[in-house]
Design a protein around this motif. Structure first.
Motif, PDB file in Angstrom:
ATOM      1  N   SER A 291       3.382  -0.725   3.973  1.00  0.00           N
ATOM      2  CA  SER A 291       2.837   0.345   3.660  1.00  0.00           C
ATOM      3  C   SER A 291       4.011   1.515   3.574  1.00  0.00           C
ATOM      4  O   SER A 291       4.999   1.358   4.286  1.00  0.00           O
ATOM      5  CB  SER A 291       1.732   1.111   4.765  1.00  0.00           C
TER       6      SER A 291
ATOM      7  N   GLN B 210      -2.815   0.264  -4.056  1.00  0.00           N
ATOM      8  CA  GLN B 210      -2.495  -1.308  -3.646  1.00  0.00           C
ATOM      9  C   GLN B 210      -1.969  -2.043  -4.747  1.00  0.00           C
ATOM     10  O   GLN B 210      -2.521  -1.871  -5.793  1.00  0.00           O
ATOM     11  CB  GLN B 210      -3.801  -1.795  -2.979  1.00  0.00           C
TER      12      GLN B 210
ATOM     13  N   ASN C 228       1.024  -1.191  -0.077  1.00  0.00           N
ATOM     14  CA  ASN C 228       0.165  -0.006   0.177  1.00  0.00           C
ATOM     15  C   ASN C 228       0.892   1.155   0.098  1.00  0.00           C
ATOM     16  O   ASN C 228       1.754   1.571   1.034  1.00  0.00           O
ATOM     17  CB  ASN C 228      -0.946   0.044   1.089  1.00  0.00           C
TER      18      ASN C 228
END
Length: 228
Positions: A52, A218, A34
């Motif tokens: 992330s 994503q 992400n």
């Protein structure tokens, strides 16, 4: 030769203001990334389940992202860096450390692991290694070829094998103000208009600048999608 699907997704990512040089098809089937807008990632090896990466962070090629869960915004990560190096891949209290013991023997060895975490505005030099389970605080600097085995305080400069704190970027009161400001939550174009070579003046000006949200996408082996 680049696969058509990899070419398509690379262009799809670029149109959204990001760069991801690694082919989507080369990702592990278990990996999910992400990443926020402005991120630049070179050709890296990714061996983590979910990662992330915050806005405007760049990661140079030849890095290994292993047992790491998050990398903050505005980070600068040089070539050959290893984030989240595993520590327990072989058993230490068995007869041997060799994997023959749990290959076609009926025995099973499951390595335990703890995710590494990288804060915002972290600068990591060439070929540095951060072990799994380590938290690198916001504003920290990790010198070239350092081995980081323990948590790094915010705005600390660390170096060596193992890495030790050699100094802090700012006095404690300035560090406290910088952390409280959460300047990395502002728009990069508004930040560029500030006197960035004068942290005190920047901190005063930040009070009038509203926080913004960054778009996020994503990436998995199956393809990419925008996140709300």
């Amino acid at each position: 030769m680049m696969r058509v699907t990899d070419w398509y997704w690379k262009r799809w990512i670029r149109r959204r203001g990001l760069k991801f040089s690694t082919a989507v098809s080369e990702l592990s089937s278990k990996s999910t990334l992400n990443i926020e807008e402005g991120v630049r990632i070179g050709e890296v090896a990714i061996d983590t389940r979910e990662l992330s990466v915050g806005a405007n962070t760049y990661i140079r090629s030849e890095c290994l992202l292993q047992v790491v869960g998050s990398i903050g915004r505005f980070c600068s990560i040089s070539t050959g860096v290893v984030l989240g190096q595993e520590k327990h891949t072989h058993p230490l209290n068995w007869l041997s450390t060799h994997p023959f013991q749990y290959t076609d023997t009926g025995l099973e060895y499951t390595a335990r692991f703890d995710l590494a975490t990288i804060g915002h505005d972290v600068w990591i030099g060439h070929a540095a290694m951060v072990m799994e389970g380590v938290t690198v605080g916001t504003g920290a600097v990790i010198a070239t070829r350092s081995l980081v085995t323990k948590d790094v305080p915010p705005y600390a400069v660390v170096a060596g094998v193992p890495a030790k704190v050699i100094r802090y970027r700012f006095p404690p009161e300035v560090i406290e103000r910088l952390l409280a400001s959460q300047w990395w939550e502002r728009d990069i174009e508004q930040l560029k208009a500030l006197p960035m070579n004068d942290p005190d003046a920047c901190l005063e000006a930040l009070e009038s600048i509203p926080k913004v949200g960054y778009r996020k996408i994503q990436i998995t082996r199956r393809g990419c999608q925008e996140l709300v």
